[in-house]
Design a protein around this motif. Structure first.
Motif, PDB file in Angstrom:
ATOM      1  N   THR A 256       0.832  -1.202   0.000  1.00 24.38           N
ATOM      2  CA  THR A 256       0.000   0.000   0.000  1.00 24.38           C
ATOM      3  C   THR A 256       0.865   1.250   0.000  1.00 24.38           C
ATOM      4  O   THR A 256       2.052   1.224   0.328  1.00 24.38           O
ATOM      5  N   GLN A 257       0.216   2.362  -0.344  1.00 25.25           N
ATOM      6  CA  GLN A 257       0.784   3.659  -0.041  1.00 25.25           C
ATOM      7  C   GLN A 257       0.634   3.884   1.464  1.00 25.25           C
ATOM      8  O   GLN A 257      -0.337   3.459   2.082  1.00 25.25           O
ATOM      9  N   MET A 273      15.171  10.151  -0.279  1.00 27.73           N
ATOM     10  CA  MET A 273      13.911   9.411  -0.095  1.00 27.73           C
ATOM     11  C   MET A 273      13.798   8.699   1.245  1.00 27.73           C
ATOM     12  O   MET A 273      12.837   7.965   1.464  1.00 27.73           O
ATOM     13  N   LEU A 274      14.741   8.894   2.148  1.00 29.73           N
ATOM     14  CA  LEU A 274      14.711   8.109   3.380  1.00 29.73           C
ATOM     15  C   LEU A 274      13.518   8.435   4.260  1.00 29.73           C
ATOM     16  O   LEU A 274      12.990   7.572   4.952  1.00 29.73           O
ATOM     17  N   ARG A 275      13.068   9.684   4.261  1.00 27.40           N
ATOM     18  CA  ARG A 275      12.005  10.090   5.172  1.00 27.40           C
ATOM     19  C   ARG A 275      10.978  10.900   4.386  1.00 27.40           C
ATOM     20  O   ARG A 275      11.132  12.108   4.204  1.00 27.40           O
ATOM     21  N   GLN A 276       9.937  10.222   3.926  1.00 32.51           N
ATOM     22  CA  GLN A 276       8.957  10.832   3.041  1.00 32.51           C
ATOM     23  C   GLN A 276       7.577  10.894   3.705  1.00 32.51           C
ATOM     24  O   GLN A 276       7.253  10.101   4.591  1.00 32.51           O
ATOM     25  N   HIS A 277       6.759  11.849   3.247  1.00 31.50           N
ATOM     26  CA  HIS A 277       5.371  11.903   3.718  1.00 31.50           C
ATOM     27  C   HIS A 277       4.522  10.790   3.090  1.00 31.50           C
ATOM     28  O   HIS A 277       3.541  10.355   3.690  1.00 31.50           O
ATOM     29  N   GLN A 278       4.885  10.368   1.891  1.00 24.25           N
ATOM     30  CA  GLN A 278       4.148   9.311   1.173  1.00 24.25           C
ATOM     31  C   GLN A 278       5.151   8.303   0.657  1.00 24.25           C
ATOM     32  O   GLN A 278       6.151   8.656   0.038  1.00 24.25           O
ATOM     33  N   PHE A 279       4.886   7.022   0.931  1.00 23.93           N
ATOM     34  CA  PHE A 279       5.818   5.984   0.490  1.00 23.93           C
ATOM     35  C   PHE A 279       5.064   4.668   0.373  1.00 23.93           C
ATOM     36  O   PHE A 279       3.959   4.513   0.900  1.00 23.93           O
ATOM     37  N   SER A 383       7.673  -4.951   8.450  1.00 20.83           N
ATOM     38  CA  SER A 383       7.871  -4.463   7.078  1.00 20.83           C
ATOM     39  C   SER A 383       8.543  -5.551   6.269  1.00 20.83           C
ATOM     40  O   SER A 383       9.567  -6.080   6.692  1.00 20.83           O
ATOM     41  N   GLY A 384       7.964  -5.791   5.091  1.00 22.31           N
ATOM     42  CA  GLY A 384       8.548  -6.860   4.302  1.00 22.31           C
ATOM     43  C   GLY A 384       8.834  -6.567   2.851  1.00 22.31           C
ATOM     44  O   GLY A 384       8.574  -7.418   2.048  1.00 22.31           O
ATOM     45  N   LEU A 385       9.304  -5.425   2.411  1.00 20.69           N
ATOM     46  CA  LEU A 385       9.982  -4.360   3.149  1.00 20.69           C
ATOM     47  C   LEU A 385       9.387  -3.005   2.763  1.00 20.69           C
ATOM     48  O   LEU A 385       8.463  -2.939   1.950  1.00 20.69           O
ATOM     49  N   ALA A 386      10.000  -1.932   3.304  1.00 27.51           N
ATOM     50  CA  ALA A 386       9.685  -0.589   2.830  1.00 27.51           C
ATOM     51  C   ALA A 386      10.271  -0.439   1.428  1.00 27.51           C
ATOM     52  O   ALA A 386      11.485  -0.569   1.236  1.00 27.51           O
ATOM     53  N   VAL A 387       9.405  -0.193   0.440  1.00 30.55           N
ATOM     54  CA  VAL A 387       9.848  -0.219  -0.960  1.00 30.55           C
ATOM     55  C   VAL A 387      10.854   0.898  -1.248  1.00 30.55           C
ATOM     56  O   VAL A 387      11.886   0.673  -1.885  1.00 30.55           O
TER      57      VAL A 387
END
Length: 422
Positions: A256-257, A273-279, A383-387
């Motif tokens: 998901t987003q 991109m390490l710390r984003q509002h949307q990921f 997390s499997g994982l954070a894309v």
């Protein structure tokens, strides 16, 4: 949420767990409220019994033509007392519930002491860090030079902490998500789900995101919340249910987003991109029995590690200390990927056992066997994982001197013949 019976049984241990997280003792205050509430309920029951008896006496007197005025006055007084006792019990319940809702989960005894991430323990390290014949770049340097990672356009559209990916990097991000889902569904026995990314207060509260993390989440004008992780809808899908014990464990996964306001992170990881509002993130959730939860925690962490191993990304498993363990977790393993461009280990997955902490908040239970009393389930998430962070790890570990990115072998079936992004 906490079991008040466990607190009554050993208040000192309850406060000791809070102290490990750097919090003040609260057990005596909670026990005083609990005693006041129970006394009010006992007094209320006494008055209810007297009122029933009074009604019978009034009835008998009326049939006999006697004077009931004194008894009726007593009945009015009893009703007023009962209303006052009910309000007293409700007020105490509100106070204790508000405090309990803001208290973190109790820690597993294996969690090491320590105030912050500096006290986390390395459990194992996997992979060999690549030796570069050139100075490796950070992901945003690579992406911007390729013209495929665009923060300026994202800023024009949405402000800071957003990104636009193009061409090969957009394809690579999509490939990562699909690869992770296929692995977890095909080999790890998770059921793929598509879930809403807008949820209610109840879903957020039940998964311990409210009230603690309200300032770190986005809320719509109609009162719904954008999910900070698919943990919320996946876990809350069993809220209020009594599950068949034979059906457990339930293992669910979703891509998901995710949305986070990143309140309090000003100045941290501003570039890239390490710390984003949307990921995007592939989330794993397990609903299981208390007897199975420790084994499921290890299993879930291994599922996340397998993703990194298939991609050839060096990583290390960390057991988080008391001061770094999240609010809802009893025990957490973080996986940190090696980022050569940063010359640092950075978190890429967090796998937590919340035990019955979330289940109590959302009243999720199971029946061990037919006719048995229901018990609270244990819930786990990881997390499997954070894309986005996995994309960063691939870019930095598979970069070439000319600025191109070699596609890992595991992702080639998803890339439409593209083996090198340049």
């Amino acid at each position: 949420m906490h079991d008040i019976r466990a607190l009554r049984a050993d208040p000192a241990a309850f406060d000791a767990d809070l102290a490990r997280r750097g919090l003040e003792p609260v057990a005596q205050r909670l026990l005083a409220w609990d005693e006041e509430r129970r006394q009010a309920q006992t007094a209320l029951q006494d008055r209810q019994a007297r009122r029933k008896a009074l009604a019978r006496e009034i009835g008998m007197l009326k049939r006999e033509g006697g004077d009931t005025s004194a008894l009726e006055v007593e009945g009015v007084s009893l009703r007023a007392q009962m209303e006052a006792l009910e309000e007293q019990a409700r007020a105490v319940e509100r106070e204790s519930t508000a405090l309990l809702a803001n208290l973190p989960n109790r820690l597993d005894p294996a969690v090491p002491d320590g105030p912050d991430e500096s006290a986390n323990e390395i459990r194992h390290v996997w992979g060999t860090r690549r030796e570069f014949t050139f100075t490796p770049k950070q992901h945003f340097e690579l992406g911007e030079a390729l013209g495929q990672m665009d923060f300026a356009t994202a800023g024009k559209l949405s402000g800071a902490r957003f990104v636009v990916l193009r061409a090969g990097l957009a394809r690579l991000a999509r490939a990562l998500g699909q690869f992770m889902l296929d692995l977890h569904v095909g080999e790890h026995d998770f059921v793929e789900m598509q879930v809403p990314v807008l949820v209610t207060d109840d879903a957020m509260y039940g998964t311990d995101k409210l009230p603690k993390f309200a300032d770190q989440s986005f809320r719509t004008e109609d009162g719904r919340w954008l999910i900070p992780t698919a943990e919320v809808p996946l876990t809350a899908s069993v809220a209020g249910d009594i599950l068949d014990g034979a059906s457990l464990p339930l293992r669910m996964t979703a891509l998901t987003q995710c949305f986070r306001s990143e309140a309090g992170s000003a100045g941290r990881d501003v570039r890239g991109m390490l710390r984003q509002h949307q990921f995007e993130k592939v989330e794993m959730v397990c609903v299981t029995t208390p007897e199975q939860s420790e084994a499921e925690h290890e299993r879930m962490t291994r599922c996340a590690e397998t993703v990194l191993e298939r991609l050839g990304i060096p990583y290390r498993r960390m057991l988080l200390c008391a001061g770094d363990t999240g609010f809802g977790a009893a025990k957490t393993f973080d996986l940190e990927a090696w980022l050569p461009g940063q010359d640092a280990w950075r978190e890429i997955s967090s796998c937590s056992n919340t035990r019955d902490f979330q289940a109590r908040r959302m009243n999720a239970r199971f029946r061990p066997q037919a006719g048995a009393a229901p018990a609270f389930v244990h819930t786990l998430n990881g997390s499997g994982l954070a894309v986005g962070r996995t994309l960063i790890a691939v870019m930095e570990n598979y970069q070439n001197e000319d600025g191109s990115i070699t596609v890992p072998d595991a992702l080639l079936p998803y890339m439409g013949g593209l083996a090198r992004i340049g």
